[in-house]
Scaffold this motif. Structure first.
Motif, PDB file in Angstrom:
ATOM      1  N   VAL B  50       0.846  -1.191   0.000  1.00 27.56           N
ATOM      2  CA  VAL B  50       0.000   0.000   0.000  1.00 27.56           C
ATOM      3  C   VAL B  50       0.886   1.248   0.000  1.00 27.56           C
ATOM      4  CG1 VAL B  50      -1.827   1.236   1.229  1.00 27.56           C
ATOM      5  CG2 VAL B  50      -1.728  -1.259   1.326  1.00 27.56           C
ATOM      6  N   ALA B  51       0.582   2.184  -0.878  1.00 22.48           N
ATOM      7  CA  ALA B  51       1.380   3.396  -0.981  1.00 22.48           C
ATOM      8  C   ALA B  51       1.149   4.303   0.229  1.00 22.48           C
ATOM      9  CB  ALA B  51       1.028   4.143  -2.259  1.00 22.48           C
ATOM     10  N   ALA B  52       2.151   5.135   0.517  1.00 17.18           N
ATOM     11  CA  ALA B  52       2.102   6.019   1.687  1.00 17.18           C
ATOM     12  C   ALA B  52       0.860   6.922   1.701  1.00 17.18           C
ATOM     13  CB  ALA B  52       3.382   6.849   1.757  1.00 17.18           C
ATOM     14  N   PRO B  53       0.489   7.567   0.590  1.00 13.40           N
ATOM     15  CA  PRO B  53      -0.680   8.446   0.659  1.00 13.40           C
ATOM     16  C   PRO B  53      -1.951   7.712   1.057  1.00 13.40           C
ATOM     17  CG  PRO B  53       0.049   8.148  -1.620  1.00 13.40           C
ATOM     18  CD  PRO B  53       1.140   7.620  -0.735  1.00 13.40           C
ATOM     19  N   VAL B  54      -2.081   6.431   0.662  1.00 10.93           N
ATOM     20  CA  VAL B  54      -3.251   5.651   1.062  1.00 10.93           C
ATOM     21  C   VAL B  54      -3.206   5.383   2.565  1.00 10.93           C
ATOM     22  CG1 VAL B  54      -4.510   3.477   0.768  1.00 10.93           C
ATOM     23  CG2 VAL B  54      -3.464   4.602  -1.224  1.00 10.93           C
ATOM     24  N   LEU B  55      -2.010   5.071   3.060  1.00 13.40           N
ATOM     25  CA  LEU B  55      -1.865   4.807   4.501  1.00 13.40           C
ATOM     26  C   LEU B  55      -2.187   6.050   5.324  1.00 13.40           C
ATOM     27  CD1 LEU B  55       1.405   2.662   4.420  1.00 13.40           C
ATOM     28  CD2 LEU B  55      -0.905   1.865   4.976  1.00 13.40           C
ATOM     29  N   VAL B  56      -1.874   7.222   4.774  1.00 11.70           N
ATOM     30  CA  VAL B  56      -2.161   8.466   5.492  1.00 11.70           C
ATOM     31  C   VAL B  56      -3.647   8.814   5.407  1.00 11.70           C
ATOM     32  CG1 VAL B  56      -1.823  10.977   5.408  1.00 11.70           C
ATOM     33  CG2 VAL B  56       0.156   9.425   5.291  1.00 11.70           C
ATOM     34  N   LEU B 106      -7.383  16.801   5.615  1.00  9.68           N
ATOM     35  CA  LEU B 106      -6.733  16.759   4.306  1.00  9.68           C
ATOM     36  C   LEU B 106      -6.540  15.317   3.844  1.00  9.68           C
ATOM     37  CD1 LEU B 106      -4.957  17.870   2.033  1.00  9.68           C
ATOM     38  CD2 LEU B 106      -5.911  19.682   3.456  1.00  9.68           C
ATOM     39  N   ALA B 107      -7.039  14.974   2.660  1.00 10.74           N
ATOM     40  CA  ALA B 107      -6.716  13.695   2.037  1.00 10.74           C
ATOM     41  C   ALA B 107      -5.578  13.934   1.050  1.00 10.74           C
ATOM     42  CB  ALA B 107      -7.937  13.140   1.312  1.00 10.74           C
ATOM     43  N   VAL B 108      -4.631  12.992   0.992  1.00 11.07           N
ATOM     44  CA  VAL B 108      -3.571  13.091  -0.015  1.00 11.07           C
ATOM     45  C   VAL B 108      -3.633  11.853  -0.890  1.00 11.07           C
ATOM     46  CG1 VAL B 108      -2.024  14.594   1.282  1.00 11.07           C
ATOM     47  CG2 VAL B 108      -1.884  12.119   1.596  1.00 11.07           C
ATOM     48  N   SER B 109      -3.249  12.033  -2.161  1.00 17.75           N
ATOM     49  CA  SER B 109      -3.405  10.976  -3.146  1.00 17.75           C
ATOM     50  C   SER B 109      -2.311  11.145  -4.185  1.00 17.75           C
ATOM     51  CB  SER B 109      -4.790  11.124  -3.777  1.00 17.75           C
ATOM     52  OG  SER B 109      -5.019  10.154  -4.741  1.00 17.75           O
ATOM     53  N   SER B 110      -1.732  10.030  -4.624  1.00 16.48           N
ATOM     54  CA  SER B 110      -0.634  10.086  -5.594  1.00 16.48           C
ATOM     55  C   SER B 110      -0.805   9.006  -6.634  1.00 16.48           C
ATOM     56  CB  SER B 110       0.721   9.888  -4.897  1.00 16.48           C
ATOM     57  OG  SER B 110       0.978  10.902  -3.955  1.00 16.48           O
ATOM     58  N   THR B 111      -0.316   9.247  -7.833  1.00 15.40           N
ATOM     59  CA  THR B 111      -0.307   8.237  -8.896  1.00 15.40           C
ATOM     60  C   THR B 111       0.890   8.479  -9.783  1.00 15.40           C
ATOM     61  OG1 THR B 111      -1.503   7.328 -10.789  1.00 15.40           O
ATOM     62  CG2 THR B 111      -1.866   9.641 -10.315  1.00 15.40           C
ATOM     63  N   GLY B 112       1.485   7.404 -10.248  1.00 20.57           N
ATOM     64  CA  GLY B 112       2.650   7.536 -11.131  1.00 20.57           C
ATOM     65  C   GLY B 112       3.623   6.405 -10.880  1.00 20.57           C
ATOM     66  N   VAL B 113       4.888   6.672 -11.068  1.00 21.95           N
ATOM     67  CA  VAL B 113       5.912   5.640 -10.955  1.00 21.95           C
ATOM     68  C   VAL B 113       6.102   5.233  -9.496  1.00 21.95           C
ATOM     69  CG1 VAL B 113       8.354   5.151 -11.339  1.00 21.95           C
ATOM     70  CG2 VAL B 113       7.071   6.452 -13.021  1.00 21.95           C
TER      71      VAL B 113
END
Lengths: 399, 399
Positions: B50-56, B106-113
Motif C-alpha cells: 500500500v502506498a504512503a498516501p493511502v496509509l495516510v 486533508l486527504a492526499v493521493s498520488s499516482t505515477g511511478v
C-alpha cells in the motif's frame, strides 16, 4: 536440450502426414504406436468445457493401459456436440482397425480451432497410410505434425538405468500460447520403455506435471483440449520401478527433467515471446503461497511488457506480489534480477543498481528472485515477455 | 457524458498546476477544496503493498469527515518506506497550512511511478499557489492534472433532487490501464453538495463501487494507490438523504450512473484500446458466479486480442467461461454478439451468423451476452481490446 541424440524409444513407432486438416497444407495428423500394450497415465484439462477427444480418451487412460495415440492439429473437435463425440470415437476406430488392435487401446487427441466438425473423410483417407508408414525414428515428424502456432517443434529426452538395465524417456509436446495461458492447448506425450509399477506411474506423472506444465500455467486455466499422456511399454525389461526406492527417485528425476525441458520450450515459444524468465519466489510461508506469488507475477501483463521493454520496473513486480493473495510484509521483501538487488526491505536500492539490472533484462533468459523473508518455502514459475507479436498472432489466428 | 454542462458543485473549489513532478512539464498537482467540512467515504486498494498516501488518507477518511484533497501525478510515493510516509504527511501539512484547516481534514493521493521519493521542494513551492488559485469552475483542470497514461480526462455528473431541493454529483477520475488491471492506478473523486446521512454515504459508495470500478477490474487486483473518495458537503441544504427511502434510492441511482460513466471511460481509455465491450453473463446460478464468468472472459488476453482482430472467436469466450470457476453446463450455453446468436446449446450456429457477428465486432462499442441457462442471476463487466499500442505503451512507460 540434453541427450539430443535420442530420437526414439524401444518398441515405439511413429508416423505423420499432411491430411489437409490445416489450410496451410502442413503436417496435421500423426500416430504413435507401441508394439506391445503400454501401461499409461494421463493428466487432462480441468476446464468445464471439455473437447470430445478428451472425453473419449480420459476413461480409456484411466484403465491404465494404452497402445496408440492418434493426434491431429488444425481442429480441436471442441464444442461440437454429439457429432463431435461420434467423430472422436470414429477416429479411434479407424486407427484401431488399421493397427489391428482394440479400440479401447487407442487414445485420440486434437488441437486447433474450436467449434468446427472434424473433416472425417480426411481421417478415413489418411489413417490407414499412417498405420502403414510407422517407423522407429519418426518422433520428430510427430512433433512437427502437432504444431499449431508453435514456432518450433518440441522434444526432450533422458536416459536412466535400473541396476544394469538402461531405459529411455522421450517427450513430445506442443503449445505456444503461454503468454496468457487461458486457452493455448498444450499436448504432451512422454514415452518410455521402462517397466514401471502402474500406481507409481500415475503418481510420478502427477508430481512431474506440478513442477513443469503446472508451473507455466495458472491452475485451472487450461484449454478445452489439454492432455499429457505417459506411456511405459516395458520393452527395456528392467526390474519394475516402484515408489519409495532409489530407482523410483531416479525415474521421477528423469521424468521431471524431460517435462520441465518441454515446459520451458513452450514458454520460450510463447506466442511472440523473445525472453524466458524464471520467477523464483522464496522465503514464503508455505509452497502454496510461493506458487501464488510466482503465478501472479508471471501472469501480469504489466510485468511481461516491462520485460519486453527491458525495464527493471520492480514496482510492477512488488505490486503483483501484493495482490497475489500470498502472505507478505512489504517491508521485508527483497527483489533481485539474477544477483543484482533492486529492492531491499521493500525499498528500491537506487538508480545505479537498477541500471545494472536493466543489463540483465537484455538477456534472452534470466531469473527474477523475490524473497519474502517470511518462511522456508519456494517455488518457480516460468514466463515470457508480452510483445507486439503476441497481439499480432492472436488477433490474426483465425481470420 | 450526460449533463455535460455541469462543471462544478456548490461549495467546492479547484485548482491545478504544473509543478515539474512529471518530466513532460504537464499539469501534475491539484487541489480540491470544500468551503465547509464535508462528510466523506472512501474505498482503497486491497493490495498488500500500500502506498504512503493511502496509509495516510484511509484513517482520516474513516473518521467520516474531510475538507480537501491534494493529489499529484507523476510519482506514486509507493515503496518509499518511512521517508515516503513522512513525505505524504508533509504534503498534507503543506496544503492544510495553505488552506488554514486542520491536517486531519486533508486527504492526499498520488499516482505515477513506484519507488521514487516525492520531490518535496516542488510541493513546498507550488502548494501555496494552489490554495491561492482555487476557483469554482476548475474541476476540468483537476481532471487533467491527475492523468498519467490517460489519453483523455474523465468527468461525469448528475443532478437529482430531494423534494424541491436540487443537488449535484460531479465525478473526476483517472486510469487507463484496464486492459489488464493489475496495477494501473485508478483514482476517483466524487463530489456532491447533497446532505447525506454518514452511514448511508459509506453504503452507497460501496454499492456503487461494486457495479462500476469493481466491474472493470478483478477484485483484489488493485494497484498500490487506488482510491475512490466521495465527499458530501451539504451546501444544497436538502432534507438529509437516508437509506431505505425513495430519496436514498435516487441518490444511489445517480451515484451508480456517475461512477459507471467514469468506469466506462477508463475502459474506453484502456491503454491502446479501440473498443469498449460489455460482457453480460446471465442465467447464472448466483451473482457471484455471473461475476466470475464475466470477469474471466473480460480479462482473457485471447478474447481481447480476438476483439482487436474483429474476429467472432466464440471458442475463446466459451473456454474462458469454462475455466472461470462458475457452475455451467457446456451444452446449455448460448452466446450472442448483440442480437446475433453464434452459439446455441454449446454448439456454433454456423458460418453465416458468425460473419454477421463479425460485423458487430467492427463497432467501437458492443455487448457480448453469455447465457448459462442455469439460474436467475446476471452481471456485466466492461473490457477493451488488447492491441499493439497496449504493448507499446507498457513496454515504454518508464524508459
Amino acid at each position: 536440450m540434453k541427450d539430443d541424440m535420442i530420437k526414439g524409444v524401444k518398441g515405439f513407432k511413429f508416423s505423420a502426414r499432411s491430411a489437409g486438416i490445416k489450410k496451410s497444407g502442413k503436417p496435421d495428423l500423426a500416430l504413435i504406436y507401441s508394439e506391445v500394450p503400454a501401461r499409461c497415465a494421463g493428466v487432462f484439462t480441468t476446464n468445464k468445457v471439455v473437447a470430445a477427444p478428451v472425453l473419449v480418451t480420459a476413461p480409456r487412460v484411466e484403465t491404465g493401459s494404452c497402445q496408440a495415440v492418434l493426434v491431429n492439429s488444425g481442429n480441436a473437435n471442441a464444442c461440437t456436440g454429439e457429432q463431435g463425440m461420434r467423430d472422436a470415437l470414429q477416429c479411434g476406430a479407424l486407427a484401431a482397425r488399421a493397427l489391428g488392435i482394440s479400440e479401447e487401446m487407442l487414445a485420440v487427441s486434437s488441437t486447433g480451432v474450436i467449434g468446427h466438425l472434424l473433416p472425417m473423410e480426411k481421417f478415413e483417407r489418411h489413417v490407414p497410410h499412417l498405420a502403414a508408414d510407422l517407423v522407429a525414428d519418426g518422433a520428430e515428424s510427430v512433433a512437427r505434425a502437432i504444431m499449431t502456432t508453435d514456432a518450433f517443434s518440441k522434444m526432450a529426452s533422458a536416459r536412466e538405468h535400473v541396476e544394469e538395465t538402461e531405459y529411455t524417456l522421450l517427450g513430445i509436446a506442443k503449445g505456444a500460447g503461454m503468454i496468457h495461458p487461458n486457452m493455448a492447448t498444450m499436448l504432451a506425450f512422454v514415452l518410455t520403455d521402462a517397466v514401471v509399477e502402474p500406481q507409481f506411474l500415475r503418481e510420478a506423472l502427477r508430481r512431474a506435471t506440478d513442477v513443469s506444465f503446472n508451473s507455466i500455467t495458472v491452475d485451472g486455466d487450461t484449454s478445452t483440449n489439454d492432455m499429457v499422456l505417459l506411456m511405459a511399454n516395458g520393452v527395456a525389461q528392467n526390474a519394475e520401478i516402484r515408489g519409495g526406492t532409489p530407482a523410483g527417485e531416479a525415474f521421477c528425476a528423469a521424468l521431471n527433467r524431460v517435462m520441465l525441458d518441454l515446459a520451458k520450450m513452450i514458454v520460450r515459444d510463447g506466442e511472440g515471446a523473445t525472453k524466458l524468465v524464471e520467477i523464483r519466489v522464496r522465503g514464503a510461508v508455505d509452497e502454496a503461497d510461493a506458487r501464488r506469488a510466482a503465478c501472479a507475477i508471471s501472469t501480469s501483463s504489466l510485468v511481461k511488457t516491462a520485460f519486453f521493454g527491458e525495464d527493471a520496473n520492480w514496482g510492477r513486480i512488488i505490486a503483483a506480489a501484493g495482490y497475489s493473495g500470498a502472505a507478505l510484509d512489504p517491508e521485508r521483501i527483497d527483489i533481485l534480477f539474477e544477483d543484482i538487488p533492486v529492492v531491499r526491505n521493500g525499498i528500491g536500492t537506487g538508480k545505479d543498481l537498477e541500471e545494472k539490472a536493466s543489463e540483465i533484462l537484455k538477456r534472452n533468459e534470466f531469473t527474477v528472485i523475490v524473497d519474502l523473508h517470511l518462511g522456508p518455502a519456494e517455488a518457480s514459475y516460468y514466463t515470457s515477455d508480452l510483445t507486439y507479436d503476441y497481439v499480432k498472432i492472436n488477433a490474426a489466428y483465425r481470420t
